[in-house]
Design a protein around this motif. Structure first.
Motif, mmCIF file in Angstrom:
data_model
loop_
_atom_site.group_PDB
_atom_site.id
_atom_site.type_symbol
_atom_site.label_atom_id
_atom_site.label_comp_id
_atom_site.label_asym_id
_atom_site.label_seq_id
_atom_site.Cartn_x
_atom_site.Cartn_y
_atom_site.Cartn_z
ATOM 1 N N LEU A 298 0.824 -1.207 0.000
ATOM 2 C CA LEU A 298 0.000 0.000 0.000
ATOM 3 C C LEU A 298 0.863 1.264 0.000
ATOM 4 N N ASP A 299 2.007 1.198 0.679
ATOM 5 C CA ASP A 299 2.902 2.348 0.736
ATOM 6 C C ASP A 299 3.470 2.679 -0.644
ATOM 7 N N TYR A 300 3.634 1.661 -1.479
ATOM 8 C CA TYR A 300 4.219 1.864 -2.790
ATOM 9 C C TYR A 300 3.202 2.284 -3.852
ATOM 10 N N LEU A 301 1.911 2.283 -3.515
ATOM 11 C CA LEU A 301 0.898 2.665 -4.501
ATOM 12 C C LEU A 301 1.073 4.123 -4.921
ATOM 13 N N ILE A 316 -8.449 -0.893 -3.144
ATOM 14 C CA ILE A 316 -8.599 -2.245 -2.626
ATOM 15 C C ILE A 316 -9.899 -2.789 -3.197
ATOM 16 N N VAL A 317 -9.849 -3.955 -3.812
ATOM 17 C CA VAL A 317 -10.961 -4.485 -4.598
ATOM 18 C C VAL A 317 -11.621 -5.667 -3.885
ATOM 19 N N PHE A 318 -12.947 -5.646 -3.834
ATOM 20 C CA PHE A 318 -13.741 -6.739 -3.269
ATOM 21 C C PHE A 318 -14.748 -7.191 -4.331
ATOM 22 N N PRO A 319 -14.533 -8.327 -4.981
ATOM 23 C CA PRO A 319 -15.498 -8.803 -5.987
ATOM 24 C C PRO A 319 -16.852 -9.109 -5.357
ATOM 25 N N VAL A 370 -17.419 -5.137 -8.910
ATOM 26 C CA VAL A 370 -16.550 -5.098 -7.736
ATOM 27 C C VAL A 370 -16.902 -3.883 -6.882
ATOM 28 N N LEU A 371 -16.700 -4.031 -5.586
ATOM 29 C CA LEU A 371 -16.771 -2.889 -4.676
ATOM 30 C C LEU A 371 -15.343 -2.470 -4.404
ATOM 31 N N VAL A 372 -15.055 -1.196 -4.570
ATOM 32 C CA VAL A 372 -13.687 -0.726 -4.374
ATOM 33 C C VAL A 372 -13.612 0.279 -3.237
ATOM 34 N N ARG A 373 -12.473 0.217 -2.570
ATOM 35 C CA ARG A 373 -12.142 1.220 -1.560
ATOM 36 C C ARG A 373 -10.973 2.038 -2.123
ATOM 37 N N LEU A 467 -7.252 -10.980 2.477
ATOM 38 C CA LEU A 467 -8.397 -10.530 1.683
ATOM 39 C C LEU A 467 -8.049 -9.424 0.698
ATOM 40 N N MET A 468 -6.981 -8.684 0.994
ATOM 41 C CA MET A 468 -6.708 -7.471 0.244
ATOM 42 C C MET A 468 -6.272 -7.754 -1.186
ATOM 43 N N ASP A 469 -7.110 -7.397 -2.122
ATOM 44 C CA ASP A 469 -6.772 -7.436 -3.538
ATOM 45 C C ASP A 469 -6.484 -5.999 -3.950
#
Length: 476
Positions: A298-301, A316-319, A370-373, A467-469
């Motif tokens: 996440l730090d490198y995003l 962060i993706v949640f199908p 997908v639900l995204v954060r 869980l983190m995609d």
């Protein structure tokens, strides 16, 4: 050598007029080379004469009114004027606010009811100046308040705060920037402009951007270009926090400024004591390595960015695995109860029909929802300044510890880095605001607009590392 405008702003004290356009306002060609006091005092001419007299009586020799001080027939001058408007108001010695619909002897509260408070351009016209005075329809001071600067009048600033929803401290000390973009968009969300593109153009100065002005483009395109610039320059993704209809410019942006009218989504937070307690409970349940790897990923995003109307969104993706449609009273919308692995069930209402879940036949492989954060670096718990940033690179162990003190120091660094990773997990476990994206045939995504905020939460904080995609999606 200084330009003419810079010389004027530096050496000449001038007064600006803030007002609501009404009827026949005088244009440049109506007054150029003429003595305005000798013109027939009708409609806008009378207002202009009264404004100039007020400025003169206050001891000023120069006065500026937008209707007649800009040659709107010259595109170059119009472009430059719109881009410079905020600076002109900011550098004025005084800005006179004329409330044409507030009668003499009005009581407190009349300002809030004035049409001046509803106009798009007047937002920057009272935020930018350092000194302002409010005048009633007969050109007497509002509330008979003789404070030299009404930004120092407690009564008027309190009333202005009620009328506009803007904290009076922000009014007094405002300076243009992109920080807190969502709050500024809310300020403008209930305001109107005669020309639809102006709702975006009137905000250029407030955000400190300089974009091309094109009165042949659509409102959605003008607003889209502004929001794109804010996100591209600042990385601030709060402009994605809205409900309503998607823009033709990009589906992650709203079609109308009114989509920001509701306050930003408020989510629960934890005190430092509660965070520490949660971190302690996770120490035995979460292995250090996957937690640290998640933090590092996440730090490198990179920050969100736009290219050719396409939003490249780190998230962060949640199908979505199941969407059950529920009966509703509104025949134009659909209500769904959604399920996703690792998330608590949630419900949304949308005008879009989920064809993926409406047939017994399996959907095409490319068609997913997908639900995204959207990723927000503040979740890392780092400061904004580069000097204060702690990199995950520093978490690695020294190659050859030479003494017990080095080993103890290494253990301390390792422990601190693990604690930081666990703190991230605690934050990721809190309810969050997300939105739905539907995958398109070519691999891009489009946002599925909702009529309310979508608040989601993971079921088990300890399972977050698995869980983190984490991806950067391209959104049309």
């Amino acid at each position: 050598m200084k330009g003419v405008e810079e010389v004027v702003m530096t050496y000449f004290q001038y007064v600006m007029l803030s007002h609501k356009w009404e009827g026949e306002e005088p244009l440049l060609q109506d007054i150029q080379g003429k003595d305005i006091y000798k013109l027939d005092p009708i409609s806008g001419i009378k207002k202009l004469q009264s404004f100039c007299k007020t400025a003169h009586d206050l001891g000023y020799r120069w006065a500026w009114s937008d209707t007649c001080c800009i040659d709107k027939n010259t595109d170059v001058e119009l472009q430059a004027s719109i881009k410079s408007m905020f600076a002109w108001y900011h550098h004025s010695a005084l800005t006179v606010v004329y409330l044409s619909d507030v009668p003499p002897l009005s009581k407190s509260g009349a300002l809030a009811k004035s049409a001046w408070s509803t106009r798009g351009w007047t937002l920057q016209e009272f935020l930018a100046p350092k000194v302002i005075l409010f005048y009633q329809t007969n050109w007497t001071l509002y509330l008979d308040d003789r404070t030299p600067n009404h930004k120092n009048s407690v009564a008027i600033m309190q009333e202005l705060e009620v009328a506009t929803g803007i904290d009076r401290r922000a009014v007094v000390a405002f300076h243009p920037e992109m920080r807190d973009a969502r709050e500024k968009l809310q300020w403008a969300s209930t305001r109107t402009t005669t020309l639809q593109e102006d709702i975006a153009y009137s905000l250029f100065g407030i955000f400190g951007v300089r974009l091309h002005v094109d009165y042949t483009e659509k409102k959605q395109n003008a607003l889209g270009r502004l929001l794109q610039e804010i996100i591209a320059q600042s990385g601030d993704i709060t402009a994605l926090d809205w409900v309503g209809k998607s823009s033709e410019f990009n589906s992650c942006l709203p079609a109308d400024i009114t989509s920001y009218e509701d306050p930003p989504c408020k989510l629960p937070s934890l005190s430092e004591e509660e965070i520490q307690s949660s971190v302690s409970s996770l120490r035995g349940a979460v292995a250090p390595q996957p937690a640290s790897q998640l933090y590092q990923t996440l730090d490198y995003l990179s920050a969100a960015r736009f290219a050719h109307h396409r939003l490249h969104l780190p998230c962060i993706v949640f199908p979505i695995t199941e969407a059950r449609r529920k009966l509703g009273h509104d025949q134009k919308t659909y209500t769904y109860e959604l399920k996703s692995d690792g998330l608590r069930n949630l419900q949304i209402t949308t005008e879009d029909k989920f064809s993926q879940f409406s047939s017994a036949r399996p959907p095409p492989a490319w068609q997913t929802i997908v639900l995204v954060r959207p990723w927000d670096r503040h979740l890392l718990g780092l400061h904004d300044t580069a000097d204060d940033r702690q990199s995950v690179d520093n978490w690695s162990l020294p190659e050859s510890p030479s003494c017990d003190s080095s080993a103890a120091q290494t253990e301390s660094i390792y422990s601190d880095s693990h604690s930081q990773a666990l703190r991230l997990l605690v934050r990721l476990g809190l309810p969050f605001s997300g939105f739905l994206l539907a995958r398109q045939r070519d691999g891009e995504f489009k946002r599925i607009a909702s009529d309310r905020n979508i608040i989601a939460q993971v079921k088990d904080v300890a399972s977050i590392t698995y869980l983190m995609d984490i991806r950067t999606l391209e959104v049309l």
